[in-house]
Design a protein around this motif. Structure first.
Motif, PDB file in Angstrom:
ATOM      1  N   ARG A  95      12.450 -46.652 -24.711  1.00  0.00           N
ATOM      2  CA  ARG A  95      12.321 -47.399 -23.465  1.00  0.00           C
ATOM      3  C   ARG A  95      10.940 -48.037 -23.364  1.00  0.00           C
ATOM      4  O   ARG A  95       9.940 -47.353 -23.534  1.00  0.00           O
ATOM      5  N   PRO A  96      10.875 -49.356 -23.045  1.00  0.00           N
ATOM      6  CA  PRO A  96       9.565 -49.984 -22.882  1.00  0.00           C
ATOM      7  C   PRO A  96       8.868 -49.542 -21.593  1.00  0.00           C
ATOM      8  O   PRO A  96       7.654 -49.468 -21.538  1.00  0.00           O
ATOM      9  N   LYS A  97       9.663 -49.261 -20.563  1.00  0.00           N
ATOM     10  CA  LYS A  97       9.091 -48.799 -19.290  1.00  0.00           C
ATOM     11  C   LYS A  97       9.607 -47.393 -19.026  1.00  0.00           C
ATOM     12  O   LYS A  97      10.807 -47.185 -18.876  1.00  0.00           O
ATOM     13  N   PRO A  98       8.692 -46.421 -18.969  1.00  0.00           N
ATOM     14  CA  PRO A  98       9.140 -45.036 -18.793  1.00  0.00           C
ATOM     15  C   PRO A  98       9.781 -44.780 -17.432  1.00  0.00           C
ATOM     16  O   PRO A  98       9.433 -45.405 -16.446  1.00  0.00           O
ATOM     17  N   THR A  99      10.724 -43.868 -17.421  1.00  0.00           N
ATOM     18  CA  THR A  99      11.329 -43.361 -16.195  1.00  0.00           C
ATOM     19  C   THR A  99      10.832 -41.926 -16.040  1.00  0.00           C
ATOM     20  O   THR A  99      10.173 -41.399 -16.938  1.00  0.00           O
ATOM     21  N   PRO A 100      11.157 -41.252 -14.952  1.00  0.00           N
ATOM     22  CA  PRO A 100      10.696 -39.862 -14.802  1.00  0.00           C
ATOM     23  C   PRO A 100      11.190 -38.920 -15.899  1.00  0.00           C
ATOM     24  O   PRO A 100      10.572 -37.901 -16.153  1.00  0.00           O
ATOM     25  N   THR A 101      12.291 -39.261 -16.568  1.00  0.00           N
ATOM     26  CA  THR A 101      12.821 -38.378 -17.617  1.00  0.00           C
ATOM     27  C   THR A 101      12.483 -38.849 -19.035  1.00  0.00           C
ATOM     28  O   THR A 101      12.937 -38.257 -19.996  1.00  0.00           O
ATOM     29  N   THR A 102      11.688 -39.918 -19.143  1.00  0.00           N
ATOM     30  CA  THR A 102      11.307 -40.423 -20.453  1.00  0.00           C
ATOM     31  C   THR A 102      10.280 -39.488 -21.084  1.00  0.00           C
ATOM     32  O   THR A 102       9.334 -39.075 -20.444  1.00  0.00           O
ATOM     33  N   ARG A 103      10.513 -39.163 -22.338  1.00  0.00           N
ATOM     34  CA  ARG A 103       9.648 -38.223 -23.060  1.00  0.00           C
ATOM     35  C   ARG A 103       8.751 -38.969 -24.040  1.00  0.00           C
ATOM     36  O   ARG A 103       9.148 -39.987 -24.591  1.00  0.00           O
TER      37      ARG A 103
END
Length: 108
Positions: free
Chosen positions: A6-14
């Motif tokens: 993902r280029p833009k992290p979300t709260p669940t991006t590791r």
């Protein structure tokens, strides 16, 4: 199948940290004892193409370490190309911004 990077992290991006064999020791100096033990216990040496999923407190993958060749080599791109297909399904990842420090041409 959607690719997990993902280029833009979300709260669940590791975070996905890219390391060469020579950079692993320096990275581990800043890691906690449980991460050091996990990495050593799994035999991760940051060899090109090697992947180590590091669990969080809940036992789910919290981060990944990926062994890569030196950034200037042809093999480096092949190491990166294979990563999205090797990460667990249903997870979201981003390149650790600190990976840039470790994969630059400048020694760590």
């Amino acid at each position: 199948m959607s690719l997990p990077l993902r280029p833009k992290p979300t709260p669940t991006t590791r975070p996905l940290t890219l390391l060469t064999k020579d950079q692993l020791r320096g990275w581990l100096k800043g890691a906690g004892a449980s991460v050091k033990n996990w990495v050593a216990g799994n035999g991760f040496k940051a060899a090109p193409g090697e992947l180590c999923l590091v669990p969080g407190r809940d036992g789910k993958p919290a981060r990944a370490l990926a062994g890569v060749a030196d950034a200037g080599s042809r093999e480096f791109l092949w190491n990166l190309a294979a990563l999205p297909l090797r990460l667990p399904d249903g997870t979201s990842w981003r390149l650790d911004p600190r990976s840039e420090e470790h994969t630059s041409e400048t020694p760590v």
